[in-house]
Write an enzyme that holds these catalytic residues in place. Structure first.
Site, PDB file in Angstrom:
ATOM      1  N   GLN A 150       1.828  -6.335  -3.527  1.00 39.68           N
ATOM      2  CA  GLN A 150       2.432  -6.525  -2.207  1.00 39.68           C
ATOM      3  C   GLN A 150       3.780  -5.795  -2.093  1.00 39.68           C
ATOM      4  OE1 GLN A 150       1.063  -9.581  -3.911  1.00 39.68           O
ATOM      5  NE2 GLN A 150      -0.705  -8.525  -3.150  1.00 39.68           N
TER       6      GLN A 150
ATOM      7  N   GLY B 102      -4.621  -4.144  -3.782  1.00 37.47           N
ATOM      8  CA  GLY B 102      -5.599  -3.086  -4.005  1.00 37.47           C
ATOM      9  C   GLY B 102      -4.807  -1.853  -4.383  1.00 37.47           C
ATOM     10  N   HIS B 103      -4.799  -1.514  -5.659  1.00 40.65           N
ATOM     11  CA  HIS B 103      -3.991  -0.394  -6.139  1.00 40.65           C
ATOM     12  C   HIS B 103      -4.901   0.761  -6.545  1.00 40.65           C
ATOM     13  CE1 HIS B 103      -0.218  -3.029  -7.160  1.00 40.65           C
ATOM     14  NE2 HIS B 103      -0.682  -3.238  -5.952  1.00 40.65           N
TER      15      HIS B 103
ATOM     16  N   ARG C 115      -9.691  -2.998   6.057  1.00 44.71           N
ATOM     17  CA  ARG C 115      -9.122  -3.040   7.401  1.00 44.71           C
ATOM     18  C   ARG C 115      -8.295  -1.781   7.688  1.00 44.71           C
ATOM     19  NH1 ARG C 115      -5.957  -8.657   7.449  1.00 44.71           N
ATOM     20  NH2 ARG C 115      -5.676  -8.091   5.260  1.00 44.71           N
TER      21      ARG C 115
ATOM     22  N   LYS D 187       1.835   2.050  -5.139  1.00 49.95           N
ATOM     23  CA  LYS D 187       2.344   1.462  -6.394  1.00 49.95           C
ATOM     24  C   LYS D 187       1.401   1.741  -7.554  1.00 49.95           C
ATOM     25  CE  LYS D 187       2.368  -2.507  -4.332  1.00 49.95           C
ATOM     26  NZ  LYS D 187       2.114  -2.108  -2.938  1.00 49.95           N
TER      27      LYS D 187
ATOM     28  N   ARG E  94      -5.153   0.177   8.642  1.00 48.05           N
ATOM     29  CA  ARG E  94      -3.736  -0.154   8.520  1.00 48.05           C
ATOM     30  C   ARG E  94      -3.008   0.279   9.788  1.00 48.05           C
ATOM     31  NH1 ARG E  94      -3.593   2.670   2.660  1.00 48.05           N
ATOM     32  NH2 ARG E  94      -4.454   0.963   1.423  1.00 48.05           N
TER      33      ARG E  94
ATOM     34  N   LYS F  87      -0.564   4.364  -8.016  1.00 48.04           N
ATOM     35  CA  LYS F  87      -0.356   5.741  -8.488  1.00 48.04           C
ATOM     36  C   LYS F  87       0.984   5.852  -9.226  1.00 48.04           C
ATOM     37  CE  LYS F  87       0.695  10.351  -7.201  1.00 48.04           C
ATOM     38  NZ  LYS F  87       1.179  11.275  -6.190  1.00 48.04           N
TER      39      LYS F  87
ATOM     40  N   ASN G 230      -5.407 -10.053  -3.921  1.00 49.04           N
ATOM     41  CA  ASN G 230      -5.061  -9.567  -2.572  1.00 49.04           C
ATOM     42  C   ASN G 230      -4.589  -8.112  -2.665  1.00 49.04           C
ATOM     43  OD1 ASN G 230      -2.826 -10.517  -4.006  1.00 49.04           O
ATOM     44  ND2 ASN G 230      -1.735 -11.306  -2.225  1.00 49.04           N
TER      45      ASN G 230
ATOM     46  N   ASP H 139       0.814  -1.227   0.000  1.00 50.92           N
ATOM     47  CA  ASP H 139       0.000   0.000   0.000  1.00 50.92           C
ATOM     48  C   ASP H 139       0.843   1.270   0.000  1.00 50.92           C
ATOM     49  OD1 ASP H 139      -2.196  -1.702   0.144  1.00 50.92           O
ATOM     50  OD2 ASP H 139      -2.160  -1.711   2.333  1.00 50.92           O
TER      51      ASP H 139
ATOM     52  N   VAL I  77      -7.678  -0.995   0.782  1.00 47.81           N
ATOM     53  CA  VAL I  77      -8.465  -0.901  -0.448  1.00 47.81           C
ATOM     54  C   VAL I  77      -9.169  -2.233  -0.722  1.00 47.81           C
ATOM     55  CG1 VAL I  77      -8.311  -0.464  -2.951  1.00 47.81           C
ATOM     56  CG2 VAL I  77      -6.731   0.679  -1.397  1.00 47.81           C
TER      57      VAL I  77
ATOM     58  N   ARG J 171       2.497 -28.845  -7.423  1.00 46.69           N
ATOM     59  CA  ARG J 171       2.245 -29.345  -8.782  1.00 46.69           C
ATOM     60  C   ARG J 171       0.867 -29.977  -8.955  1.00 46.69           C
ATOM     61  NH1 ARG J 171       7.928 -32.007  -8.148  1.00 46.69           N
ATOM     62  NH2 ARG J 171       7.003 -31.993  -6.095  1.00 46.69           N
TER      63      ARG J 171
HETATM   64  P1  GDP Z   1      -0.744   0.376  -3.518  1.00 50.42           P
HETATM   65  O1  GDP Z   1      -1.363  -0.883  -3.054  1.00 50.42           O
HETATM   66  O2  GDP Z   1       0.735   0.393  -3.303  1.00 50.42           O
HETATM   67  O3  GDP Z   1      -1.098   0.740  -4.932  1.00 50.42           O
HETATM   68  O4  GDP Z   1      -1.314   1.536  -2.582  1.00 50.42           O
HETATM   69  P2  GDP Z   1      -2.868   1.722  -2.155  1.00 50.42           P
HETATM   70  O5  GDP Z   1      -3.625   2.230  -3.308  1.00 50.42           O
HETATM   71  O6  GDP Z   1      -3.350   0.500  -1.473  1.00 50.42           O
HETATM   72  O7  GDP Z   1      -2.714   2.800  -1.013  1.00 50.42           O
HETATM   73  C1  GDP Z   1      -2.124   4.040  -1.238  1.00 50.42           C
HETATM   74  C2  GDP Z   1      -3.126   5.154  -0.871  1.00 50.42           C
HETATM   75  O8  GDP Z   1      -2.458   6.383  -0.822  1.00 50.42           O
HETATM   76  C3  GDP Z   1      -4.212   5.325  -1.908  1.00 50.42           C
HETATM   77  O9  GDP Z   1      -5.373   5.763  -1.272  1.00 50.42           O
HETATM   78  C4  GDP Z   1      -3.650   6.422  -2.820  1.00 50.42           C
HETATM   79  O10 GDP Z   1      -4.672   7.147  -3.490  1.00 50.42           O
HETATM   80  C5  GDP Z   1      -2.948   7.282  -1.806  1.00 50.42           C
HETATM   81  N1  GDP Z   1      -1.760   7.998  -2.286  1.00 50.42           N
HETATM   82  C6  GDP Z   1      -0.780   7.579  -3.122  1.00 50.42           C
HETATM   83  N2  GDP Z   1       0.196   8.502  -3.214  1.00 50.42           N
HETATM   84  C7  GDP Z   1      -0.163   9.525  -2.392  1.00 50.42           C
HETATM   85  C8  GDP Z   1       0.458  10.755  -2.020  1.00 50.42           C
HETATM   86  O11 GDP Z   1       1.556  11.088  -2.439  1.00 50.42           O
HETATM   87  N3  GDP Z   1      -0.230  11.544  -1.117  1.00 50.42           N
HETATM   88  C9  GDP Z   1      -1.439  11.181  -0.615  1.00 50.42           C
HETATM   89  N4  GDP Z   1      -2.027  12.003   0.259  1.00 50.42           N
HETATM   90  N5  GDP Z   1      -2.046  10.029  -0.943  1.00 50.42           N
HETATM   91  C10 GDP Z   1      -1.409   9.212  -1.812  1.00 50.42           C
HETATM   92  P1  IMO Z   2      -0.912  -4.178  -2.303  1.00 53.00           P
HETATM   93  O1  IMO Z   2      -0.494  -4.690  -3.648  1.00 53.00           O
HETATM   94  C1  IMO Z   2      -0.873  -4.733   2.010  1.00 53.00           C
HETATM   95  C2  IMO Z   2      -0.928  -8.868   3.474  1.00 53.00           C
HETATM   96  C3  IMO Z   2      -2.178  -9.349   4.193  1.00 53.00           C
HETATM   97  C4  IMO Z   2      -1.571 -10.389   5.126  1.00 53.00           C
HETATM   98  C5  IMO Z   2      -0.476 -11.005   4.273  1.00 53.00           C
HETATM   99  C6  IMO Z   2      -0.869 -12.306   3.589  1.00 53.00           C
HETATM  100  O2  IMO Z   2      -2.187  -3.424  -2.307  1.00 53.00           O
HETATM  101  O3  IMO Z   2       0.214  -3.444  -1.640  1.00 53.00           O
HETATM  102  P2  IMO Z   2      -2.427 -12.911   1.515  1.00 53.00           P
HETATM  103  O4  IMO Z   2      -3.900 -12.698   1.295  1.00 53.00           O
HETATM  104  O5  IMO Z   2      -1.559 -12.318   0.460  1.00 53.00           O
HETATM  105  O6  IMO Z   2      -2.086 -14.353   1.769  1.00 53.00           O
HETATM  106  O7  IMO Z   2      -2.101 -12.150   2.908  1.00 53.00           O
HETATM  107  O8  IMO Z   2      -0.129 -10.037   3.300  1.00 53.00           O
HETATM  108  N1  IMO Z   2      -1.179  -8.305   2.123  1.00 53.00           N
HETATM  109  C7  IMO Z   2      -1.115  -7.005   1.832  1.00 53.00           C
HETATM  110  N2  IMO Z   2      -0.899  -5.936   2.634  1.00 53.00           N
HETATM  111  N3  IMO Z   2      -1.011  -4.569   0.690  1.00 53.00           N
HETATM  112  C8  IMO Z   2      -1.206  -5.621  -0.124  1.00 53.00           C
HETATM  113  O9  IMO Z   2      -1.240  -5.512  -1.477  1.00 53.00           O
HETATM  114  C9  IMO Z   2      -1.298  -6.921   0.440  1.00 53.00           C
HETATM  115  N4  IMO Z   2      -1.499  -8.163  -0.061  1.00 53.00           N
HETATM  116  C10 IMO Z   2      -1.413  -8.994   0.981  1.00 53.00           C
HETATM  117  O10 IMO Z   2      -2.784  -8.299   4.892  1.00 53.00           O
HETATM  118  O11 IMO Z   2      -0.957  -9.747   6.216  1.00 53.00           O
HETATM  119 MG    MG Z   3      -2.862  -1.568  -1.780  1.00 52.12          MG
END
Ligand code: GDP
Ligand code: IMO
Ligand code: MG
Length: 426
Positions: free
Chosen positions: A222, A40-41, A301, A16, A303, A18, A38, A13, A297, A142
């Site tokens: 992840q 959420g981008h 939950r 990535k 964070r 963005k 799993n 999170d 996302v 396998r």
């Molecule tokens: P990812 O899983 O790595 O793609 O990240 P997520 O989308 O799960 O979580 C990142 C959150 O931070 C999202 O709500 C984005 O819209 C937000 N976000 C990303 N870059 C920035 C930033 O530079 N500033 C702020 N305020 N929010 C950001």
């Molecule tokens: P993005 O790509 C944050 C965490 C879960 C759990 C562990 C194992 O949005 O950054 P899984 O369902 O993969 O077996 O869960 O990994 N987890 C993440 N935490 N961002 C994610 O993806 C995650 N994908 C899995 O919360 O602790």
């Molecule tokens: Mg995410």
């Protein structure tokens, strides 16, 4: 024209989605190489928010060919739901390609994920419950199902029966209903003709694209600290979200990669269980969670939050061979008098600047903080490094020094445009 890996440097999170979208606007291909739904981008374009789980975030950039690589595990129901949602919002998904070697998440592995978590009791990992772990386990064992199996009904039916039999025994033992292999097979086959036009040899497509001089982004799900080999095992996911995973997960050799970008927040968050040395399990952490909107996302939950951990960042630099850091959410740190940054750990009374060799050491690590001056000015409209307040620039410079890697870009807001690009990559 470059090949760039974009991956998570912390516990997920980091932004990535963005970062991929921002870099991807001048890209020809975006390849997702690990994980599944799993992830959420989030991408925010003109105030409109898109949450992508299985599809690469690059799908939102015009002209990009999005690809799901062999390293991804695919829940077909989620794939078509997400395609439907994106298409109905006007996103062109017609070029999507998917590896014939990618593994499928069958419905029984979603149930297995839940059964496994239940069985772990208080030692649970806090998985996303999407069937990720059991599907990668089947792959290694396998007994997995691949996209190409959808086109051989007889063999698919045989494989489902073999894989499901021992799982049904477990379901029954824990009081869950067993599944009928014929129904599972029929459900999977119902997707076959819709998947067929997307199926390809991803390695061939990507290597030929690189030969032609196209730009390719590899988008990781992840993060480094959730890596099955290099993360905080067993509190990890079941794939390799690190740079090596981009290669095995797409069929590309290391000599073809030009840049490796680690996405990191200006502080740290983590979802699910597991050690987190700089965690703020108090009202400061709660305030940071609210300020940063730190709610998942995928699962919604809350964070866990904490300060920037330079030991983790240095580790991510080393494990991935990072050439660049994309630092996100600097805007969230506006308003603190001073900002603590973890520069080392104390383990059993001994200071260490490297990741402890064993997990026990990491679990017991106490953060050693350096207090950096904060700033109070709103930075969300800054679009160049020079516009940032002195203290924010000093924060960036110190993070670069501690991380052993340059900070290529700085996020100052969630919107696509809210980025300070210091060193353009494409
Ligand atoms: P990812 O899983 O790595 O793609 O990240 P997520 O989308 O799960 O979580 C990142 C959150 O931070 C999202 O709500 C984005 O819209 C937000 N976000 C990303 N870059 C920035 C930033 O530079 N500033 C702020 N305020 N929010 C950001
Ligand atoms: P993005 O790509 C944050 C965490 C879960 C759990 C562990 C194992 O949005 O950054 P899984 O369902 O993969 O077996 O869960 O990994 N987890 C993440 N935490 N961002 C994610 O993806 C995650 N994908 C899995 O919360 O602790
Ligand atoms: Mg995410």
């Amino acid at each position: 024209m470059p090949a760039i890996i974009v991956l998570g440097a912390q516990w997920g999170d980091e932004g990535k989605g963005k970062a991929t979208d921002q870099l991807g606007q001048n890209t020809d291909y975006v390849v997702k190489f690990n994980g599944g739904n799993n992830a959420g981008h989030t991408v925010v374009i003109d105030g409109e928010k898109y949450a992508l789980h299985l599809l690469p975030a690059g799908i939102l950039s015009e002209g990009v060919t999005p690809i799901i690589g062999n390293g991804v595990v695919v829940d077909l129901e989620v794939l078509f739901d997400e395609l439907h949602e994106m298409t109905s919002r006007g996103v062109d998904c017609s070029r999507l390609l998917i590896s014939s070697n990618a593994h499928i998440i069958p419905s029984y592995n979603r149930l297995m994920d839940q059964a496994n978590e239940r069985a772990r009791g208080k030692n649970q990992i806090g998985t996303t419950g999407r069937g990720i772990g059991p599907t990668y386990a089947d792959k290694m064992n396998r007994i997995g199902l691949r996209i190409q199996d959808l086109f051989d009904p007889e063999s698919l039916s045989f494989k489902v029966e073999a894989a499901l039999a021992p799982k049904n025994e477990i379901f029954t033992a824990v009081g869950m209903d067993p599944l009928d292999p014929a129904l599972v097979t029929a459900e999977l086959l119902s997707y076959a003709e819709r998947v067929r036009p997307m199926v390809c040899d991803v390695s061939l497509v990507v290597n030929e694209a690189l030969d032609r001089g196209s730009t390719v982004l590899f988008e990781g799900g992840q993060a480094t600290m959730l890596d099955i080999d290099h993360g905080t095992y067993p509190f990890v996911t079941s794939s390799n979200p690190t740079a090596g995973g981009a290669l095995t997960g797409s069929g590309v050799g290391p000599t073809r990669i030009d840049r490796v970008v680690g996405v990191a927040k200006a502080y740290t968050t983590r979802v699910g269980e597991g050690p987190f040395p700089t965690e703020l399990d108090n009202e400061v952490g709660e305030a940071l969670r609210l300020k940063g909107g730190e709610f998942g996302v995928t699962t919604g939950r809350a964070r866990r939050t904490g300060w920037f951990d330079a030991v983790v960042m240095r580790y991510a630099t080393r494990i991935n061979g990072l050439t660049d850091i994309c630092l996100t959410k600097l805007d969230v740190l506006t308003g603190y008098d001073t900002i603590p940054v973890c520069v080392a750990y104390e383990v059993d009374g001994v200071r260490t600047e490297e990741m402890p060799v064993d997990q026990k050491g990491f679990t017991q690590a106490l953060p050693v903080y350096e207090e950096l001056p904060g700033w109070s000015e709103d930075i969300s409209e800054c679009r160049s490094f020079e516009e940032l307040p002195d203290a924010a620039r000093a924060y960036i410079a110190r993070l670069e020094e501690l991380s052993g890697c340059r900070i290529q870009s700085i996020g100052v807001g969630a919107g696509r445009e809210a980025t300070i690009v210091r060193y353009p990559l494409i």
